[in-house]
Design an enzyme around this catalytic site. Structure first.
Site, mmCIF file in Angstrom:
data_model
loop_
_atom_site.group_PDB
_atom_site.id
_atom_site.type_symbol
_atom_site.label_atom_id
_atom_site.label_comp_id
_atom_site.label_asym_id
_atom_site.label_seq_id
_atom_site.Cartn_x
_atom_site.Cartn_y
_atom_site.Cartn_z
ATOM 1 N N TYR A 276 -3.699 1.284 16.155
ATOM 2 C CA TYR A 276 -2.437 1.292 16.882
ATOM 3 C C TYR A 276 -2.588 1.092 18.392
ATOM 4 C CZ TYR A 276 -0.155 3.085 12.683
ATOM 5 O OH TYR A 276 0.345 3.219 11.416
ATOM 6 N N ARG B 66 0.856 -1.185 0.000
ATOM 7 C CA ARG B 66 0.000 0.000 0.000
ATOM 8 C C ARG B 66 0.890 1.232 0.000
ATOM 9 N NH1 ARG B 66 -2.127 2.886 5.006
ATOM 10 N NH2 ARG B 66 -3.465 4.471 4.140
ATOM 11 N N GLU C 114 -7.188 8.453 6.761
ATOM 12 C CA GLU C 114 -7.450 9.079 8.053
ATOM 13 C C GLU C 114 -7.873 10.546 7.982
ATOM 14 O OE1 GLU C 114 -4.405 8.630 10.974
ATOM 15 O OE2 GLU C 114 -4.128 6.506 10.591
ATOM 16 N N GLU D 147 -3.087 -0.342 8.328
ATOM 17 C CA GLU D 147 -1.859 0.026 9.054
ATOM 18 C C GLU D 147 -1.906 -0.571 10.442
ATOM 19 O OE1 GLU D 147 -0.948 4.218 9.448
ATOM 20 O OE2 GLU D 147 -1.414 4.576 7.341
HETATM 21 C C1 PNW Z 1 -1.008 7.036 11.057
HETATM 22 N N1 PNW Z 1 -3.512 7.582 16.961
HETATM 23 O O1 PNW Z 1 -1.391 8.113 11.851
HETATM 24 C C2 PNW Z 1 -0.677 7.576 9.697
HETATM 25 O O2 PNW Z 1 -1.548 7.090 8.696
HETATM 26 C C3 PNW Z 1 0.749 7.376 9.289
HETATM 27 O O3 PNW Z 1 1.078 8.260 8.261
HETATM 28 C C4 PNW Z 1 1.653 7.515 10.491
HETATM 29 O O4 PNW Z 1 2.999 7.529 10.168
HETATM 30 C C5 PNW Z 1 1.335 6.382 11.422
HETATM 31 O O5 PNW Z 1 -0.037 6.332 11.740
HETATM 32 C C6 PNW Z 1 2.152 6.406 12.710
HETATM 33 O O6 PNW Z 1 1.890 7.574 13.413
HETATM 34 C C7 PNW Z 1 -1.882 7.941 13.130
HETATM 35 O O7 PNW Z 1 -3.505 8.540 17.757
HETATM 36 C C8 PNW Z 1 -1.943 9.034 13.967
HETATM 37 O O8 PNW Z 1 -4.003 6.466 17.332
HETATM 38 C C9 PNW Z 1 -2.479 8.929 15.237
HETATM 39 C C10 PNW Z 1 -2.955 7.711 15.675
HETATM 40 C C11 PNW Z 1 -2.870 6.615 14.862
HETATM 41 C C12 PNW Z 1 -2.333 6.734 13.583
#
Ligand code: PNW
Length: 618
Positions: free
Chosen positions: A382, A147, A237, A432
């Site tokens: 995450y 991706r 996102e 992701e």
């Molecule tokens: C994602 N949260 O952002 C993005 O899609 C990526 O570009 C980024 O590098 C990656 O996660 C790691 O940060 C996020 O607060 C931002 O749970 C915040 C969160 C999760 C993903």
């Protein structure tokens, strides 16, 4: 009980049967027996999963007794997609080359003080030049999916109008090289880098302009790559863009109400307007795809959204469950309810001022275009947090490298059930998942094993697989990220890659231990379980017996879709069980919002994070 009803409803919805019909559910239950998830072999032991210790002994990707959790072994075979993810601004570099136009991230990152250490994406992982190495890394890893996102301003330097042939050629070459190595591309059209020319016309706040520009840009990409690209993602996102870009001002375009930090912006109104326009632009880009390109090329399309699983600190406290439900509706329902039901969650609209508030209304045409506008649910997942009243979140579990990232594998399983219950068991790709390892800084030594990351991935993938055995229609997992990259406002101080990139050298790539762990996992799959083959591939409902087995207490009740006008029998079931919850949730939300408005300009679903205990959720 709630959980059982939710699972039954979801599994029935997956089969197109009216939920609540126990006879049919039980009949289906005996068709494809699988091991109850509680008896599945797991590899977890204290030696392996020592997140916060320095001296982890295992897992060794080269060990003779390499262990694959049985759930992963059962689920991750056949057409299940294993992949890796990146995004254009985070890896490409080549920011000023070959006719690429400026993006709002080029401009944002150039302002001192906005990105840690003054880092920019000018060079990043240099994938603009070293993409062939990336393709080889993917092939050697054994994933069959990649991706990546397209830099809009590389293809259309002004965002609209003239196409930059060299920009398009880069993506054509990449796609060809991937396919040649047996890797299927998944292409995301917008991963946060907006052409600056469009930003200057109001960006996502200018509805007419951005809808037209995004749809036409999408058309350019469908036309150029549609013969080879069969999985499209419109937006990555939108929630993070509106929260970080228009509420906090910590990411491009850097707008917020606090004039000490942001020259312009309104932290309450603008996130709602920008988010609304992103949804409308998505709807039109999907409509163009389905009417003008899909008949010719085929393919599927969806959006990618991110959510943090929210749950009570006190599991016996019903009001905390309601608050958790509200927060998830505000965070993910904001962007996904419209895609399934054609409109926002009532709890969100009511909380931000109802019909008179700043959240715009969709026109009847927009509602029609939005409802059903994704073929799959793209989930970035995450971390998880506790909620309590007042809503200050607290991260659950060991902390990763980032201040917001806490290790909560069970949260992923719960989140997958929540999505399944609310949206009628859509096919889900985890687009992701991954983490930054606490001790990996800019000077990190790539030969030092990244056991924290391995343990994280091991447990999250296992929990996702267990959810699939319980009836969630999970169809793929893409790790974030193939490469260490430009981690937005954190610059190069955080590393999410399974491949180390030397940002102070020549952007040289060195696979980490986690890369070899994933490689070994993929090559071992399908051989670890005595139950192998009893799970019927592609049939989530087949796992009903496992779904009927009680989830461990830690999984908690699955909150119900309660206040949305879902055009399905499942919704009616959910509504009867959840009416009270909806009312309470709205009331509580209003209360919370009032309280927060006194002292804060922020949206009701923005909250500080603090680390709390870990045991309850696991
Ligand atoms: C994602 N949260 O952002 C993005 O899609 C990526 O570009 C980024 O590098 C990656 O996660 C790691 O940060 C996020 O607060 C931002 O749970 C915040 C969160 C999760 C993903």
């Amino acid at each position: 009980m709630l959980r059982l009803v939710a699972l039954l409803g979801a599994a029935a919805a997956a089969r197109g049967q009216p939920p609540g019909d126990d006879t049919q559910a039980q009949d289906a239950a005996v068709v494809y027996p699988v091991a109850p998830t509680s008896t599945l072999k797991s590899c977890k032991n204290d030696e392996v999963f020592c997140y916060n210790k320095n001296a982890c002994v295992l897992p060794d990707p080269h060990a003779a007794d390499f262990c694959v959790p049985e759930a992963i072994d059962l689920v991750g075979v056949g057409s299940f997609r294993w992949g890796a993810s990146t995004a254009a601004y985070q890896v490409e570099g080549g920011a000023y080359e070959d006719g690429k136009g400026l993006s709002n991230w080029d401009v944002f990152a150039a302002v001192p003080g906005r990105v840690a250490n003054g880092d920019t994406g000018d060079v990043a992982a240099d994938s603009y030049h070293r993409w062939h190495e990336d393709v080889e890394l993917l092939a050697d890893l054994g994933v069959k999916h990649y991706r990546f996102s397209v830099s809009w301003s590389r293809v259309l330097p002004k965002g609209e109008g003239e196409v930059n042939a060299k920009g398009l050629k880069y993506y054509n070459n990449l796609v060809d090289a991937l396919i040649k190595r047996g890797i299927t591309p998944t292409v995301c059209l917008f991963h946060w880098d907006l052409p600056q020319a469009l930003e200057e016309q109001g960006g996502w706040l200018n509805k007419e302009m951005i809808t037209r520009a995004f749809t036409n840009y999408a058309r350019v990409m469908y036309e150029a790559l549609g013969d080879r690209v069969k999985t499209w993602i419109t937006l990555n996102e939108p929630g993070t863009v509106v929260y970080m870009g228009y509420n906090m001002g910590l990411m491009a375009p850097g707008r917020c109400a606090d004039r000490r930090r942001c020259a312009k912006g309104d932290s309450f109104r603008e996130p709602l307007v920008a988010g609304h326009n992103m949804l409308v632009a998505h709807a039109h880009a999907v409509d163009a795809f389905r009417r003008e390109f899909k008949p010719r090329f085929g393919g599927t399309i969806g959006m990618v959204n991110c959510v943090k699983w929210a749950e009570p600190q006190d599991r016996a406290d019903a009001s905390q469950w309601k608050l958790a439900q509200f927060l998830m509706e505000a965070e993910i329902g904001f962007f996904t309810d419209p895609l399934y039901f054609g409109d926002y969650p009532l709890s969100l609209r009511d909380t931000v001022g109802g019909a008179e508030g700043p959240l715009p209304q969709f026109t009847p045409t927009e509602k029609r275009l939005l409802a059903g506008s994704q073929d799959f649910f793209g989930l970035n997942f995450y971390t998880s947090h506790y909620v309590w009243d007042p809503p200050q979140g607290g991260g659950i579990g060991p902390q990763g490298g980032s201040s917001w990232l806490f290790v909560t594998p069970g949260g992923l399983r719960n989140q997958l059930h929540w999505i399944t219950a609310r949206y009628g068991a859509p096919p889900i790709y985890i687009t992701e998942n991954g983490c930054d390892q606490p001790d990996e800084d800019r000077a990190a030594d790539p030969s030092k094993p990244d056991h924290f990351r391995i343990a994280y991935m091991h447990e999250y993938i296992e929990q996702a697989a267990v959810a699939a055995l319980e009836g969630v229609n999970l169809q793929g997992y893409y790790v974030w990220s193939l490469l260490d990259n430009f981690e937005w406002a954190d610059g190069y101080s955080k590393r999410f890659g399974i491949v180390h990139v030397d940002f102070d050298g020549n952007q040289d790539r060195t696979p980490k231990t986690s890369y070899y762990w994933l490689k070994r996992l993929l090559s071992t799959l399908g051989k670890a379980s005595p139950n192998h083959g009893k799970y019927k591939e592609g049939s989530a409902a087949a796992a009903l017996p496992a779904a009927l087995a009680p989830l461990p207490a830690a999984a908690g009740p699955v909150p119900m879709a309660a206040d949305v006008n879902v055009p399905s029998p499942w919704a009616r079931l959910a509504a009867t069980g959840g009416m009270m919850l909806a009312l309470a949730s709205v009331a509580l939300g209003l209360l919370v919002w009032r309280r927060r408005r006194r002292g804060s300009e922020r949206l009701p679903f923005a909250f500080p994070w603090r680390k709390r205990g870990y045991d309850e959720i696991m």
